[in-house]
Enzyme design. Structure first.
Site, PDB file in Angstrom:
ATOM      1  CD  GLU A 120      -9.423 -62.828  -8.953  1.00  8.27           C
ATOM      2  OE1 GLU A 120      -8.927 -62.166  -8.039  1.00  8.27           O
ATOM      3  OE2 GLU A 120      -8.894 -62.967 -10.063  1.00  8.27           O
ATOM      4  CG  HIS A 243      -2.970 -67.721  -4.352  1.00  7.10           C
ATOM      5  ND1 HIS A 243      -3.711 -68.809  -4.729  1.00  7.10           N
ATOM      6  CD2 HIS A 243      -3.435 -66.690  -5.077  1.00  7.10           C
ATOM      7  CE1 HIS A 243      -4.590 -68.449  -5.656  1.00  7.10           C
ATOM      8  NE2 HIS A 243      -4.440 -67.157  -5.886  1.00  7.10           N
ATOM      9  NE  ARG A 289      -6.113 -64.566  -3.085  1.00  7.23           N
ATOM     10  CZ  ARG A 289      -5.512 -63.821  -3.938  1.00  7.23           C
ATOM     11  NH1 ARG A 289      -4.439 -63.156  -3.582  1.00  7.23           N
ATOM     12  NH2 ARG A 289      -5.969 -63.727  -5.150  1.00  7.23           N
ATOM     13  CG  HIS A 350      -0.076 -64.771  -3.708  1.00  4.87           C
ATOM     14  ND1 HIS A 350       0.393 -65.117  -4.961  1.00  4.87           N
ATOM     15  CD2 HIS A 350      -1.116 -63.923  -3.917  1.00  4.87           C
ATOM     16  CE1 HIS A 350      -0.348 -64.513  -5.884  1.00  4.87           C
ATOM     17  NE2 HIS A 350      -1.251 -63.757  -5.276  1.00  4.87           N
ATOM     18  NE  ARG A 385      -2.928 -58.890  -2.658  1.00  3.75           N
ATOM     19  CZ  ARG A 385      -3.129 -59.507  -3.823  1.00  3.75           C
ATOM     20  NH1 ARG A 385      -3.814 -58.930  -4.785  1.00  3.75           N
ATOM     21  NH2 ARG A 385      -2.637 -60.706  -4.037  1.00  3.75           N
ATOM     22  CB  SER A 390      -1.910 -56.382  -5.578  1.00  3.17           C
ATOM     23  OG  SER A 390      -0.596 -55.974  -5.824  1.00  3.17           O
TER      24      SER A 390
HETATM   25  P1  FAD Z   1       6.817 -56.392  -9.027  1.00  3.42           P
HETATM   26  O1  FAD Z   1       5.933 -56.580 -10.176  1.00  3.42           O
HETATM   27  O2  FAD Z   1       7.179 -57.577  -8.228  1.00  3.42           O
HETATM   28  O3  FAD Z   1       8.158 -55.746  -9.603  1.00  3.42           O
HETATM   29  C1  FAD Z   1       9.282 -55.560  -8.792  1.00  3.42           C
HETATM   30  C2  FAD Z   1      10.372 -54.904  -9.623  1.00  3.42           C
HETATM   31  O4  FAD Z   1      11.409 -54.452  -8.766  1.00  3.42           O
HETATM   32  C3  FAD Z   1      11.032 -55.815 -10.636  1.00  3.42           C
HETATM   33  O5  FAD Z   1      11.268 -55.069 -11.805  1.00  3.42           O
HETATM   34  C4  FAD Z   1      12.381 -56.153  -9.982  1.00  3.42           C
HETATM   35  O6  FAD Z   1      13.406 -56.417 -10.905  1.00  3.42           O
HETATM   36  C5  FAD Z   1      12.663 -54.858  -9.277  1.00  3.42           C
HETATM   37  N1  FAD Z   1      13.566 -54.929  -8.128  1.00  3.42           N
HETATM   38  C6  FAD Z   1      13.406 -55.589  -6.957  1.00  3.42           C
HETATM   39  N2  FAD Z   1      14.454 -55.339  -6.148  1.00  3.42           N
HETATM   40  C7  FAD Z   1      15.275 -54.527  -6.816  1.00  3.42           C
HETATM   41  C8  FAD Z   1      16.531 -53.928  -6.517  1.00  3.42           C
HETATM   42  N3  FAD Z   1      17.156 -54.103  -5.342  1.00  3.42           N
HETATM   43  N4  FAD Z   1      17.130 -53.152  -7.457  1.00  3.42           N
HETATM   44  C9  FAD Z   1      16.536 -52.957  -8.666  1.00  3.42           C
HETATM   45  N5  FAD Z   1      15.336 -53.486  -8.993  1.00  3.42           N
HETATM   46  C10 FAD Z   1      14.735 -54.253  -8.075  1.00  3.42           C
HETATM   47  N6  FAD Z   1      -2.386 -59.108  -8.011  1.00  3.42           N
HETATM   48  C11 FAD Z   1      -3.531 -58.665  -8.564  1.00  3.42           C
HETATM   49  O7  FAD Z   1      -4.017 -57.573  -8.233  1.00  3.42           O
HETATM   50  N7  FAD Z   1      -4.164 -59.444  -9.507  1.00  3.42           N
HETATM   51  C12 FAD Z   1      -3.685 -60.641  -9.915  1.00  3.42           C
HETATM   52  O8  FAD Z   1      -4.263 -61.290 -10.777  1.00  3.42           O
HETATM   53  C13 FAD Z   1      -2.484 -61.113  -9.330  1.00  3.42           C
HETATM   54  N8  FAD Z   1      -1.986 -62.328  -9.671  1.00  3.42           N
HETATM   55  C14 FAD Z   1      -0.768 -62.699  -9.176  1.00  3.42           C
HETATM   56  C15 FAD Z   1      -0.200 -63.889  -9.612  1.00  3.42           C
HETATM   57  C16 FAD Z   1       1.075 -64.245  -9.193  1.00  3.42           C
HETATM   58  C17 FAD Z   1       1.697 -65.534  -9.662  1.00  3.42           C
HETATM   59  C18 FAD Z   1       1.788 -63.397  -8.297  1.00  3.42           C
HETATM   60  C19 FAD Z   1       3.169 -63.747  -7.840  1.00  3.42           C
HETATM   61  C20 FAD Z   1       1.201 -62.219  -7.838  1.00  3.42           C
HETATM   62  C21 FAD Z   1      -0.073 -61.868  -8.268  1.00  3.42           C
HETATM   63  N9  FAD Z   1      -0.675 -60.693  -7.839  1.00  3.42           N
HETATM   64  C22 FAD Z   1      -1.851 -60.282  -8.382  1.00  3.42           C
HETATM   65  C23 FAD Z   1       0.059 -59.764  -6.983  1.00  3.42           C
HETATM   66  C24 FAD Z   1       0.665 -58.683  -7.900  1.00  3.42           C
HETATM   67  O9  FAD Z   1       1.085 -59.274  -9.097  1.00  3.42           O
HETATM   68  C25 FAD Z   1       1.831 -57.981  -7.261  1.00  3.42           C
HETATM   69  O10 FAD Z   1       1.494 -57.558  -5.971  1.00  3.42           O
HETATM   70  C26 FAD Z   1       2.218 -56.761  -8.085  1.00  3.42           C
HETATM   71  O11 FAD Z   1       2.468 -57.155  -9.404  1.00  3.42           O
HETATM   72  C27 FAD Z   1       3.427 -56.075  -7.501  1.00  3.42           C
HETATM   73  O12 FAD Z   1       3.832 -55.099  -8.417  1.00  3.42           O
HETATM   74  P2  FAD Z   1       5.103 -54.225  -8.110  1.00  3.42           P
HETATM   75  O13 FAD Z   1       5.282 -53.352  -9.293  1.00  3.42           O
HETATM   76  O14 FAD Z   1       4.974 -53.613  -6.780  1.00  3.42           O
HETATM   77  O15 FAD Z   1       6.304 -55.281  -8.012  1.00  3.42           O
HETATM   78  C1  SIN Z   2      -5.132 -65.010  -8.765  1.00  4.19           C
HETATM   79  O1  SIN Z   2      -5.304 -64.935  -9.980  1.00  4.19           O
HETATM   80  O2  SIN Z   2      -5.620 -65.868  -8.048  1.00  4.19           O
HETATM   81  C2  SIN Z   2      -4.256 -63.987  -8.111  1.00  4.19           C
HETATM   82  C3  SIN Z   2      -5.034 -62.782  -7.829  1.00  4.19           C
HETATM   83  C4  SIN Z   2      -4.353 -61.933  -6.804  1.00  4.19           C
HETATM   84  O3  SIN Z   2      -3.349 -62.305  -6.210  1.00  4.19           O
HETATM   85  O4  SIN Z   2      -4.878 -60.846  -6.571  1.00  4.19           O
END
Ligand code: FAD
Ligand code: SIN
Length: 545
Positions: A120, A243, A289, A350, A385, A390
């Site tokens: 990437e 993104h 990015r 993103h 980032r 992440s």
């Molecule tokens: P999240 O996975 O967003 O989870 C948040 C949680 O909090 C959920 O369960 C939600 O219900 C809960 N929540 C929120 N507010 C409240 C509240 N007030 N009360 C109760 N519950 C609440 N990163 C990478 O490293 N590699 C990748 O390939 C990648 N691809 C991505 C693709 C997409 C489409 C997206 C959107 C992001 C991507 N990212 C990637 C970024 C990464 O996915 C996120 O940064 C990471 O998953 C965040 O994880 P998290 O557990 O912090 O939050």
């Molecule tokens: C992607 O697959 O392009 C997302 C990867 C990321 O947000 O880290």
């Protein structure tokens, strides 16, 4: 387990950060409750495509992963944080494998299997462990099954944390600490207090502040807003990552085209079929990015076009279907055969690089409050980032926070406090729901227009004035009407928008993801933007950041 019984540890959020934390905390005789806004797996983690960066390949090294992370972070990464997180990458991939996650493998040497690694932007070499192009789904569904069946873990879905409860808020004559949270039970439509000895926020990012985003509906910045209201410092919120490549189609809500497509040779094209990335950066399509998103934004404005195109069609169809089965199918559903034609793409909000200031155990300014995952600011990402760092951060911080929490609970004699019920005696049912949805729309639109990829002081101030007006209306709504999910989210989104704009106005330079037309140069002294809330006590042991 009765939901309203006090618990040892309340984990708010069940993305990769929250689920990993809960599982790491289990097996130590502690009662853990995990909250999800909707269903357990819904959140950004579920939609992660590319994968998890870890220095695992034979040609790779920690030093190289550290170097790439710091280069992408444009002078603001905290080197100790980068070193700490990168070095724990391989063992955390092993932990996921032990939980049952099946990553793609390849036969490197006859008879020996290795992880298949993808490439990437910003990475010097192939470094990303993945499960096809749906890594998040593989990880979330595996951990979900584990969490649901664990006797120490109580799962509460459709439950929204409203606000943290602290000793100061209750005017207790006791040291300042976090005592629990108020929860809105969406199914029973009532709010109740939940006492916990430790609260961990893992609520993800705030990309829903913007009109166009790759994120699901859960990313409304609730955890960041709650921690700010509870007196925690917030860092580097101006660094919103866009993104470069989200599918451009009227019916494709928030669908990402993974950076791994560019890693496998996908080229960015203008509508006339010409390439442009080399004119912006020698690394071309694989530049970090911030550079690629800005280049696309520039070209779209220059040519007055609605999108650019990402073309991988010179690869064999079988290769594309094998590497990107979900992207292939999803595009096909919109009549785009990516093995034959280029994909229309646009940048979209993103990732929230800033967040609640924490140390490397997830501790915040408030005793007994931890924050991990996208809601936190550990210093790993700096001003931009690096792709796939992440999920790595979610895993490593879940591990280190769990160790800290277990040790802390064993050493402390703190008891769970008696918490007052939520007072609804002065409120009525809302009669102007339309105002809430209108404000939602207005906020996300002006954030996109005025606080987007390219900014100016004038536009930021314009956004700030509008945020002030929205805040007044929300205050009125919040004190007079029964609160529901939409109002809660709007309140948090407006709070986070204010933090983004305040931080952006303070940074009078261009760095990483923050590009100001009126301050186009990088200052020679890189500094973090740290916002200090009015109710910051300074009495708590601040995280060593
Ligand atoms: P999240 O996975 O967003 O989870 C948040 C949680 O909090 C959920 O369960 C939600 O219900 C809960 N929540 C929120 N507010 C409240 C509240 N007030 N009360 C109760 N519950 C609440 N990163 C990478 O490293 N590699 C990748 O390939 C990648 N691809 C991505 C693709 C997409 C489409 C997206 C959107 C992001 C991507 N990212 C990637 C970024 C990464 O996915 C996120 O940064 C990471 O998953 C965040 O994880 P998290 O557990 O912090 O939050
Ligand atoms: C992607 O697959 O392009 C997302 C990867 C990321 O947000 O880290």
């Amino acid at each position: 387990m009765n939901n309203e019984n006090p618990v040892d540890i309340l984990v708010i959020g069940t993305g990769l950060a929250g689920l990993s934390l809960a599982l790491r905390l289990s097996g130590h005789g502690r009662r853990i409750t995990i909250l999800a806004k909707g269903t357990l797996t819904e959140g950004s983690s579920l939609y992660a495509q590319g994968g998890i960066a870890a220095a695992i390949g034979r040609q790779d090294s920690y030093e190289s992963h550290v170097e790439d992370t710091i280069a992408a972070g444009a002078g603001l990464c905290r080197p100790e944080a980068v070193e700490y997180i990168v070095r724990r990458g391989p063992e955390n991939i092993q932990w996921l494998t032990d939980q049952g996650v099946e990553f793609d493998r390849q036969c490197a040497v006859a008879g020996q299997e290795d992880f298949h690694l993808s490439r990437e932007g910003g990475h010097a070499l192939r470094r990303v462990v993945h499960a096809q192009d749906a890594t998040g789904r593989a990880v979330e569904t595996t951990l979900e099954a584990k969490a649901r069946s664990h006797p120490d873990i109580c799962v509460m879905e459709h439950s929204i944390a409203l606000d943290l409860i602290t000793s100061t808020k209750l005017s207790l004559d006791a040291p300042e600490r976090c005592l629990g949270a108020y929860i809105l039970d969406l199914k029973r439509n009532r709010i109740y207090p939940l006492a916990a000895r430790v609260v961990a926020i893992a609520t993800g990012g705030a990309a829903k502040t913007y009109l166009y985003t790759s994120n699901p509906d859960t990313s409304t910045g609730d955890g960041i807003a709650m921690a700010w209201r509870a007196g925690c410092r917030i860092a580097n919120m101006e660094f919103v990552q866009f993104h470069p490549t989200c599918l451009y189609h009227p019916h494709a809500k928030s669908f990402l085209i993974s950076e791994a497509v560019r890693g496998e040779g996908g080229r960015l094209l203008l509508p006339d079929g010409s390439t442009f990335m080399q004119e912006h950066d020698a690394r071309g399509e694989l530049a970090p990015r911030d550079i690629v998103a800005r280049a696309i934004d520039y070209e779209m404005k220059r040519h007055g076009c609605d999108c650019v195109y990402l073309d991988i069609s010179d690869k064999p169809a079988e290769y594309i279907r094998q590497h990107f089965p979900n992207i292939y199918e999803r595009c096909l559903a919109f009549n785009i055969d990516i093995s034959k034609e280029p994909i229309p793409v646009v940048p979209a909000a993103h990732y929230t690089c800033g967040g609640v200031l924490t140390n490397l155990q997830g501790r915040t300014d408030l005793v007994d409050l931890y924050v991990i995952g996208e809601a936190a600011s550990t210093g790993l990402h700096g001003a931009n980032r690096l792709a796939s760092n992440s999920l790595l951060e979610c895993l490593v911080l879940a591990e280190s926070a769990s160790e800290d929490i277990i040790t802390r609970l064993a050493a402390s004699r703190s008891t769970r406090a008696e918490l007052p019920s939520w007072d609804e005696s002065q409120v009525t049912d809302p009669d102007e729901q339309v105002v809430v949805s209108h404000n939602w729309d207005e906020l996300r639109r002006f954030m996109w227009d005025y606080v987007g990829i390219v900014r100016t002081t004038k536009r930021l101030k314009r956004a700030q004035r509008r945020i002030g007006l929205l805040q007044e209306e929300i205050r009125d709504f919040y004190s007079n009407f029964r609160v529901g999910n939409d109002l809660l989210e709007l309140r948090n989104l407006v709070c986070v928008a204010e933090l983004i704009v305040l931080s952006a106005l303070r940074r009078q330079e261009s760095r990483g993801l923050h590009y100001m037309l009126d301050f186009p140069n990088e200052s020679p002294n890189p500094r973090d933007t740290v916002l200090i809330p009015g109710n910051f006590s300074g009495h708590c042991p601040a995280p060593t950041w």
